[in-house]
Design a protein around this motif. Structure first.
Motif, short mmCIF file in Angstrom:
data_model
loop_
_atom_site.label_atom_id
_atom_site.label_comp_id
_atom_site.label_asym_id
_atom_site.label_seq_id
_atom_site.Cartn_x
_atom_site.Cartn_y
_atom_site.Cartn_z
N ARG A 36 0.88 -1.11 -0.11
CA ARG A 36 0.12 0.03 -0.03
C ARG A 36 0.61 1.38 0.06
O ARG A 36 1.65 1.30 0.62
N ASP A 38 -0.40 3.97 0.95
CA ASP A 38 -0.86 5.07 1.88
C ASP A 38 -1.12 3.93 3.11
O ASP A 38 -2.07 3.55 3.56
N ASN A 250 -11.12 -2.31 0.82
CA ASN A 250 -11.60 -1.03 0.38
C ASN A 250 -12.99 -0.53 0.88
O ASN A 250 -13.44 0.24 0.20
N ARG A 252 -14.73 1.91 2.55
CA ARG A 252 -14.70 3.29 2.96
C ARG A 252 -14.74 3.84 4.29
O ARG A 252 -13.98 4.49 4.90
N GLN A 272 -11.04 12.65 2.72
CA GLN A 272 -11.38 12.80 1.23
C GLN A 272 -10.64 12.34 0.30
O GLN A 272 -9.37 12.87 0.35
N THR A 273 -11.11 11.48 -0.71
CA THR A 273 -10.16 11.20 -1.83
C THR A 273 -10.15 12.35 -2.91
O THR A 273 -10.91 13.38 -2.92
N LYS A 274 -8.93 12.49 -3.76
CA LYS A 274 -9.05 13.42 -4.80
C LYS A 274 -9.98 13.47 -5.53
O LYS A 274 -10.59 14.56 -5.92
N SER A 275 -10.56 12.32 -6.14
CA SER A 275 -11.72 12.24 -7.18
C SER A 275 -12.94 12.84 -6.24
O SER A 275 -13.84 13.31 -6.85
N GLY A 313 -6.06 14.07 -10.83
CA GLY A 313 -6.49 13.51 -9.41
C GLY A 313 -5.96 12.19 -9.46
O GLY A 313 -5.60 11.74 -8.57
#
Lengths: 313, 147
Positions: A36, A38, A250, A252, A272-275, A313
């Motif tokens: 990973r 992250d 995965n 969330r 928050q994710t970039k998308s 993103g």
């Protein structure tokens, strides 16, 4: 000229056994953690969890040994049921007595020790602040336990001189028992993290009970099936557990930050994710009065702006 | 990773796990739990198809010989019954192998089960010392017919 350093055979074999036992552990740690980008918890936390998992083998084996001896003292004629059934099964006690050994002794000792260790750690730790951290730390503890257990098993087979069965049984056991410990410890880790991060007392209590009950019953059943020579069912039983763990990778809500500075947060939100940021910006623009009254511009924006933002993103 | 890639990886994992399970079934022995608690030995047969009347050589492993203080008996265990077929002394066990024969007159009662295991039981307290892998019982051999 330098002399070759030679170790006593016992030590050399123990080192080889440990290194071999590390192979499946390394594979699964890489799958769940190292690959990973992250990484949710610091490397140190995972390493400590792995080490504690290994240390738990000693008290677990001691307690199981005492339980076995106690059983032998009380009823020598049924003591063999501790390791499995005499087959084929004839009467109900051929299943019930091995079940007593697996559920009341093995599962209780191994899962109980792991539960105690994880409860104390999860409640005190500042590094564990998401449910997903609980999954990673739980799996690392399970892998540590499996690694040490496999090492001792290898040494035992080697000491008995069972070389004919050593390789196949050893490698099969490596994979199967490692997967089993991953399943039980991973499920326990997630449920305990949910218990620790739950705000309401009722929820907290439910998760604490589930965190012990689910891995305990799965472990007991798994060992019982192996003891009854129903290995294929034991392996099949692991499938839903592993699929659940994979599906949680995965999920969330497991990434929501649930604790800050040692305090459980009331409003637990996932980072928050970039998308997500891009989509939020898009909806804000799309729902502006200008776009509502000029829908053709919304189309253009989607084509030329949003897609570019998403790509970035 | 796309959804289809994840599905493919999961499917491959499931298949590999099943293959692992099937191999484990064939190999056996993966139930042995830890180093200290092995209290049941393994009887290893030279052939897992047993002919009534013909001697079968049995070797063993994992038996605690120190615990054996008198003669033991070998039973054939099927899903419905356990039948004693012979006695084994401590000296015989000490040699590493012993020979048993499924008697011809036991064939009738064992026939309906077809498969069974040898189980070594201590005479004094009926403690099970070891068991064999499952074997198939063949129809009575020439030793039974021309006796």
């Amino acid at each position: 000229m330098n002399e070759i350093v030679s170790l006593p055979p016992g030590v050399a074999i123990a080192i080889i056994a440990f290194l071999l036992s590390l192979l499946p552990a390394g594979l699964f740690i890489w799958l769940w953690y190292l690959r990973r980008v992250d990484r949710p918890v610091p490397n140190r936390t995972v390493a400590i969890s792995f080490a504690i998992g290994m240390l738990l083998v000693w008290p677990a084996f001691k307690l199981e040994g005492w339980a076995s001896e106690f059983w032998y003292d009380v009823s020598p004629a049924t003591a063999h049921y501790f390791v499995g059934a005499v087959l084929p099964l004839q009467v109900m006690s051929d299943v019930l007595l091995p079940a007593l050994g697996t559920f009341a002794v093995v599962a209780t000792v191994e899962e109980g020790l792991r539960y105690l260790m994880l409860v104390i750690w999860y409640r005190k730790s500042r590094d564990i602040d998401q449910v997903f951290d609980g999954l990673v730390v739980g799996i690392a503890a399970g892998l540590g336990f499996a690694t040490m257990e496999n090492t001792m098993y290898f040494l035992n087979l080697f000491a008995q001189g069972s070389f004919d069965t050593l390789v196949l049984v050893f490698f099969l056991r490596f994979m199967i028992s490692t997967l089993a410990h991953i399943s039980f410890a991973g499920l326990m880790g997630v449920m305990l993290a949910r218990a620790v991060f739950a705000i309401y007392k009722v929820q907290k209590r439910q998760w604490y009970i589930m965190a012990l009950l689910v891995p305990w019953s799965l472990h007991g059943l798994y060992d019982l099936l192996l003891g009854l020579d129903l290995t294929i069912y034991a392996v099949l039983m692991l499938l839903p557990c592993l699929l659940t763990l994979i599906s949680w990778i995965n999920r969330r809500e497991f990434f929501a930050i649930a604790r800050e500075n040692g305090q459980v947060l009331v409003n637990q939100q996932a980072p928050q994710t970039k998308s997500m940021v891009v989509m939020k910006k898009y909806f804000k623009q799309a729902e502006s009065p200008w776009n509502i009254h000029a829908p053709w511009l919304r189309e253009r924006r989607l084509r030329y702006t949003i897609l570019k933002d998403l790509e970035k993103g | 990773m796309t959804r289809s890639q994840i599905t493919a990886v999961v499917l491959v994992g499931v298949v590999l796990l099943l293959v692992l399970g099937l191999i484990a079934v064939q190999v056996g022995g993966s139930f042995i739990r830890t180093s200290g608690e092995v209290r049941i030995g393994q009887l290893i047969l030279s052939n897992n198809k047993i002919l009534p009347g013909a001697p079968v050589t049995v070797t063993y492993s994992l038996i605690e010989l120190g615990a054996i203080d008198d003669a033991s008996m070998v039973m054939v265990r099927t899903p419905t019954e356990s039948t004693v077929i012979s006695e084994v002394t401590k000296e015989e066990l000490g040699s590493g192998t012993f020979i048993v024969t499924v008697p011809c007159d036991k064939y009738e009662e064992l026939e309906k089960n077809k498969a069974g295991r040898f189980v070594l039981v201590l005479n004094s307290d009926q403690r099970v010392l070891a068991q064999s892998e499952s074997f198939t019982l063949l129809p009575a051999g020439p030793e039974c017919i021309y006796r």
